[in-house]
Design an enzyme around this catalytic site. Structure first.
Site, PDB file in Angstrom:
ATOM      1  N   ARG A   2      -0.536  -8.650  13.644  1.00 53.82           N
ATOM      2  CA  ARG A   2      -1.054  -7.712  12.626  1.00 53.82           C
ATOM      3  C   ARG A   2      -1.931  -8.448  11.623  1.00 53.82           C
ATOM      4  O   ARG A   2      -2.971  -7.945  11.213  1.00 53.82           O
ATOM      5  CB  ARG A   2       0.117  -7.014  11.913  1.00 53.82           C
ATOM      6  CG  ARG A   2       0.764  -5.934  12.780  1.00 53.82           C
ATOM      7  CD  ARG A   2       2.167  -5.604  12.344  1.00 53.82           C
ATOM      8  NE  ARG A   2       2.230  -4.910  11.073  1.00 53.82           N
ATOM      9  CZ  ARG A   2       3.365  -4.717  10.393  1.00 53.82           C
ATOM     10  NH1 ARG A   2       4.505  -5.165  10.892  1.00 53.82           N
ATOM     11  NH2 ARG A   2       3.354  -4.073   9.258  1.00 53.82           N
TER      12      ARG A   2
ATOM     13  N   ARG B 203      -9.789   0.639   8.742  1.00 52.36           N
ATOM     14  CA  ARG B 203      -9.364  -0.714   9.085  1.00 52.36           C
ATOM     15  C   ARG B 203     -10.428  -1.453   9.866  1.00 52.36           C
ATOM     16  O   ARG B 203     -10.218  -2.600  10.239  1.00 52.36           O
ATOM     17  CB  ARG B 203      -8.122  -0.619   9.980  1.00 52.36           C
ATOM     18  CG  ARG B 203      -6.814  -0.872   9.244  1.00 52.36           C
ATOM     19  CD  ARG B 203      -5.716  -0.612  10.246  1.00 52.36           C
ATOM     20  NE  ARG B 203      -4.546  -1.378   9.991  1.00 52.36           N
ATOM     21  CZ  ARG B 203      -3.471  -0.881   9.376  1.00 52.36           C
ATOM     22  NH1 ARG B 203      -3.466   0.343   8.913  1.00 52.36           N
ATOM     23  NH2 ARG B 203      -2.412  -1.637   9.222  1.00 52.36           N
TER      24      ARG B 203
ATOM     25  N   ARG C 105      11.946  -5.188   4.948  1.00 56.59           N
ATOM     26  CA  ARG C 105      11.652  -3.782   4.652  1.00 56.59           C
ATOM     27  C   ARG C 105      12.479  -2.801   5.484  1.00 56.59           C
ATOM     28  O   ARG C 105      12.754  -3.023   6.649  1.00 56.59           O
ATOM     29  CB  ARG C 105      10.176  -3.500   4.936  1.00 56.59           C
ATOM     30  CG  ARG C 105       9.874  -1.995   4.866  1.00 56.59           C
ATOM     31  CD  ARG C 105       8.450  -1.675   4.956  1.00 56.59           C
ATOM     32  NE  ARG C 105       7.809  -2.243   6.122  1.00 56.59           N
ATOM     33  CZ  ARG C 105       6.499  -2.217   6.305  1.00 56.59           C
ATOM     34  NH1 ARG C 105       5.724  -1.675   5.413  1.00 56.59           N
ATOM     35  NH2 ARG C 105       5.974  -2.736   7.382  1.00 56.59           N
TER      36      ARG C 105
ATOM     37  N   LYS D 131       0.834  -1.212   0.000  1.00 53.39           N
ATOM     38  CA  LYS D 131       0.000   0.000   0.000  1.00 53.39           C
ATOM     39  C   LYS D 131       0.865   1.256   0.000  1.00 53.39           C
ATOM     40  O   LYS D 131       0.671   2.173  -0.796  1.00 53.39           O
ATOM     41  CB  LYS D 131      -0.931   0.020   1.239  1.00 53.39           C
ATOM     42  CG  LYS D 131      -1.790  -1.219   1.372  1.00 53.39           C
ATOM     43  CD  LYS D 131      -2.679  -1.168   2.598  1.00 53.39           C
ATOM     44  CE  LYS D 131      -1.972  -1.212   3.940  1.00 53.39           C
ATOM     45  NZ  LYS D 131      -1.299  -2.489   4.249  1.00 53.39           N
TER      46      LYS D 131
ATOM     47  N   ARG E 183      11.179  -0.785  11.142  1.00 52.55           N
ATOM     48  CA  ARG E 183      10.097  -0.501  12.083  1.00 52.55           C
ATOM     49  C   ARG E 183      10.080  -1.477  13.252  1.00 52.55           C
ATOM     50  O   ARG E 183      10.383  -2.657  13.088  1.00 52.55           O
ATOM     51  CB  ARG E 183       8.755  -0.583  11.348  1.00 52.55           C
ATOM     52  CG  ARG E 183       8.408   0.709  10.674  1.00 52.55           C
ATOM     53  CD  ARG E 183       7.234   0.621   9.749  1.00 52.55           C
ATOM     54  NE  ARG E 183       6.108  -0.187  10.188  1.00 52.55           N
ATOM     55  CZ  ARG E 183       5.001  -0.333   9.470  1.00 52.55           C
ATOM     56  NH1 ARG E 183       4.882   0.290   8.310  1.00 52.55           N
ATOM     57  NH2 ARG E 183       4.014  -1.085   9.905  1.00 52.55           N
TER      58      ARG E 183
HETATM   59  P1  AP5 Z   1       4.866  -1.591   1.787  1.00 54.56           P
HETATM   60  O1  AP5 Z   1       4.498  -0.786   0.598  1.00 54.56           O
HETATM   61  O2  AP5 Z   1       5.604  -0.920   2.890  1.00 54.56           O
HETATM   62  O3  AP5 Z   1       3.563  -2.365   2.357  1.00 54.56           O
HETATM   63  P2  AP5 Z   1       2.310  -1.818   3.148  1.00 54.56           P
HETATM   64  O4  AP5 Z   1       1.099  -2.492   2.610  1.00 54.56           O
HETATM   65  O5  AP5 Z   1       2.304  -0.322   3.164  1.00 54.56           O
HETATM   66  O6  AP5 Z   1       2.662  -2.437   4.553  1.00 54.56           O
HETATM   67  P3  AP5 Z   1       2.585  -1.846   6.023  1.00 54.56           P
HETATM   68  O7  AP5 Z   1       3.331  -2.833   6.881  1.00 54.56           O
HETATM   69  O8  AP5 Z   1       3.049  -0.425   6.083  1.00 54.56           O
HETATM   70  O9  AP5 Z   1       1.100  -1.955   6.298  1.00 54.56           O
HETATM   71  P4  AP5 Z   1       0.449  -1.973   7.643  1.00 54.56           P
HETATM   72  O10 AP5 Z   1      -0.956  -1.840   7.236  1.00 54.56           O
HETATM   73  O11 AP5 Z   1       0.759  -3.133   8.503  1.00 54.56           O
HETATM   74  O12 AP5 Z   1       1.157  -0.774   8.420  1.00 54.56           O
HETATM   75  P5  AP5 Z   1       0.655   0.677   8.836  1.00 54.56           P
HETATM   76  O13 AP5 Z   1       1.833   1.548   8.868  1.00 54.56           O
HETATM   77  O14 AP5 Z   1      -0.540   1.077   8.052  1.00 54.56           O
HETATM   78  O15 AP5 Z   1       5.680  -2.881   1.256  1.00 54.56           O
HETATM   79  C1  AP5 Z   1       6.235  -3.825   2.169  1.00 54.56           C
HETATM   80  C2  AP5 Z   1       7.597  -4.302   1.630  1.00 54.56           C
HETATM   81  O16 AP5 Z   1       7.381  -5.048   0.425  1.00 54.56           O
HETATM   82  C3  AP5 Z   1       8.548  -3.136   1.258  1.00 54.56           C
HETATM   83  O17 AP5 Z   1       9.864  -3.478   1.607  1.00 54.56           O
HETATM   84  C4  AP5 Z   1       8.414  -3.010  -0.274  1.00 54.56           C
HETATM   85  O18 AP5 Z   1       9.629  -2.553  -0.875  1.00 54.56           O
HETATM   86  C5  AP5 Z   1       8.077  -4.447  -0.697  1.00 54.56           C
HETATM   87  N1  AP5 Z   1       7.159  -4.496  -1.833  1.00 54.56           N
HETATM   88  C6  AP5 Z   1       6.082  -3.691  -2.054  1.00 54.56           C
HETATM   89  N2  AP5 Z   1       5.453  -4.021  -3.195  1.00 54.56           N
HETATM   90  C7  AP5 Z   1       6.146  -5.074  -3.710  1.00 54.56           C
HETATM   91  C8  AP5 Z   1       5.991  -5.879  -4.894  1.00 54.56           C
HETATM   92  N3  AP5 Z   1       4.989  -5.661  -5.770  1.00 54.56           N
HETATM   93  N4  AP5 Z   1       6.882  -6.873  -5.107  1.00 54.56           N
HETATM   94  C9  AP5 Z   1       7.902  -7.113  -4.229  1.00 54.56           C
HETATM   95  N5  AP5 Z   1       8.110  -6.381  -3.106  1.00 54.56           N
HETATM   96  C10 AP5 Z   1       7.237  -5.373  -2.843  1.00 54.56           C
HETATM   97  O19 AP5 Z   1       0.146   0.389  10.323  1.00 54.56           O
HETATM   98  C11 AP5 Z   1       1.034   0.084  11.358  1.00 54.56           C
HETATM   99  C12 AP5 Z   1       0.269  -0.007  12.671  1.00 54.56           C
HETATM  100  O20 AP5 Z   1      -0.363   1.261  12.971  1.00 54.56           O
HETATM  101  C13 AP5 Z   1      -0.887  -1.015  12.732  1.00 54.56           C
HETATM  102  O21 AP5 Z   1      -0.441  -2.313  13.021  1.00 54.56           O
HETATM  103  C14 AP5 Z   1      -1.745  -0.409  13.850  1.00 54.56           C
HETATM  104  O22 AP5 Z   1      -1.187  -0.652  15.109  1.00 54.56           O
HETATM  105  C15 AP5 Z   1      -1.641   1.083  13.582  1.00 54.56           C
HETATM  106  N6  AP5 Z   1      -2.668   1.587  12.657  1.00 54.56           N
HETATM  107  C16 AP5 Z   1      -2.450   2.137  11.414  1.00 54.56           C
HETATM  108  N7  AP5 Z   1      -3.610   2.498  10.858  1.00 54.56           N
HETATM  109  C17 AP5 Z   1      -4.588   2.168  11.746  1.00 54.56           C
HETATM  110  C18 AP5 Z   1      -6.014   2.276  11.724  1.00 54.56           C
HETATM  111  N8  AP5 Z   1      -6.646   2.797  10.644  1.00 54.56           N
HETATM  112  N9  AP5 Z   1      -6.695   1.824  12.784  1.00 54.56           N
HETATM  113  C19 AP5 Z   1      -6.064   1.311  13.872  1.00 54.56           C
HETATM  114  N10 AP5 Z   1      -4.712   1.172  13.950  1.00 54.56           N
HETATM  115  C20 AP5 Z   1      -3.995   1.599  12.908  1.00 54.56           C
END
Ligand code: AP5
Length: 216
Positions: free
Chosen positions: A172, A88, A127, A14, A161
């Site tokens: 997660r 979410r 990552r 994402k 992270r």
């Molecule tokens: P990346 O693009 O970083 O993936 P992502 O989907 O953004 O993953 P996140 O881990 O950031 O998602 P998340 O939802 O767990 O975290 P968030 O920060 O929102 O890609 C991942 C890796 O793969 C990278 O190294 C990239 O280079 C590689 N890659 C990407 N595309 C690729 C491809 N096509 N092929 C090969 N490699 C590829 O949330 C973190 C925490 O915050 C949550 O756990 C929760 O505690 C809290 N939080 C956030 N939002 C909320 C909410 N709305 N409600 C409640 N808690 C929340």
């Protein structure tokens, strides 16, 4: 202009695709994960509570994240908003619909990024990101050109992270399947859901997303 949600499990790509849309279409990325990571470093009681929950891989309360999104929705919108990691839960989805309606705006597409669970572990554990500009890298699939230096801004502040480990990832994923995956049915029923293959190469994923956007 289009307002879209990127929906998918941790590691689906994402953030990676959101950054491309910011560069290529002048869209505005609203990542609740990034906002919460910023809150973690604020030194406040709220920041301390957020850190505890996030580092374990659990979801932060709806009240906190809805408040964060509400604050940001008043700002510039450029080519439209990308909601990255929000909503979410079903209450967050309802709150977003109400917020957009209040601002006279629409949700133009919800893009589900499908990736199988085995691929997520490798993506998450490899990552690292730039602490200065947020550029996302991966040890194998997208290393920075010069080790230890961000390609985008030249910063040497490349970080991993606290929740990018196998134990937190299990939580997660569980949170995703229990609380977030029902949104797939919710947006399908509303006729707003499109699905892309998140397992494809990054450029191919971007091309599929562009097709969805060009239809809005
Ligand atoms: P990346 O693009 O970083 O993936 P992502 O989907 O953004 O993953 P996140 O881990 O950031 O998602 P998340 O939802 O767990 O975290 P968030 O920060 O929102 O890609 C991942 C890796 O793969 C990278 O190294 C990239 O280079 C590689 N890659 C990407 N595309 C690729 C491809 N096509 N092929 C090969 N490699 C590829 O949330 C973190 C925490 O915050 C949550 O756990 C929760 O505690 C809290 N939080 C956030 N939002 C909320 C909410 N709305 N409600 C409640 N808690 C929340």
């Amino acid at each position: 202009m289009a307002n879209i949600i990127l929906l998918g499990p941790p590691g689906a790509g994402k953030g990676t695709q959101a950054k491309r849309l910011v560069d290529e279409r002048a869209m505005v990325q609203l990542s609740t994960g990034d906002m919460l990571r910023e809150a973690k470093t604020s030194g406040t009681e709220m920041g301390r509570r957020v850190a505890e929950v996030m580092d374990k891989g659990q979801l932060v309360t709806d009240e906190i994240v809805i408040g964060l999104i509400e604050e940001k929705l008043t700002g510039a919108q450029g080519g439209g908003f990308i909601f990255d990691g929000f909503p979410r839960t079903l209450p967050q989805a309802d709150a977003l619909a109400a917020l957009l309606a209040r601002k006279g705006q629409a949700l133009d597409a919800v893009i589900e990024m499908q990736v199988d669970d085995d691929a997520l572990v490798a993506r998450i554990t490899g990552r690292y990101t730039c602490g200065n500009c947020g550029e996302v890298y991966h040890d194998q699939t997208r290393p920075s050109k010069v080790a230890g230096t961000c390609d985008a801004c030249g910063s040497h502040d490349l970080r991993r992270r606290a929740d990018d480990n196998e134990l937190a990832l299990k939580t997660r994923l569980m949170e995703y399947y229990k609380k977030t995956s029902p949104l797939i049915g919710y947006y399908y029923a509303k006729g707003e859901l499109s699905t892309v293959n998140g397992l494809a190469e990054m450029d191919a994923v971007a091309a599929e997303i562009a097709k969805v956007l060009d239809k809005t």
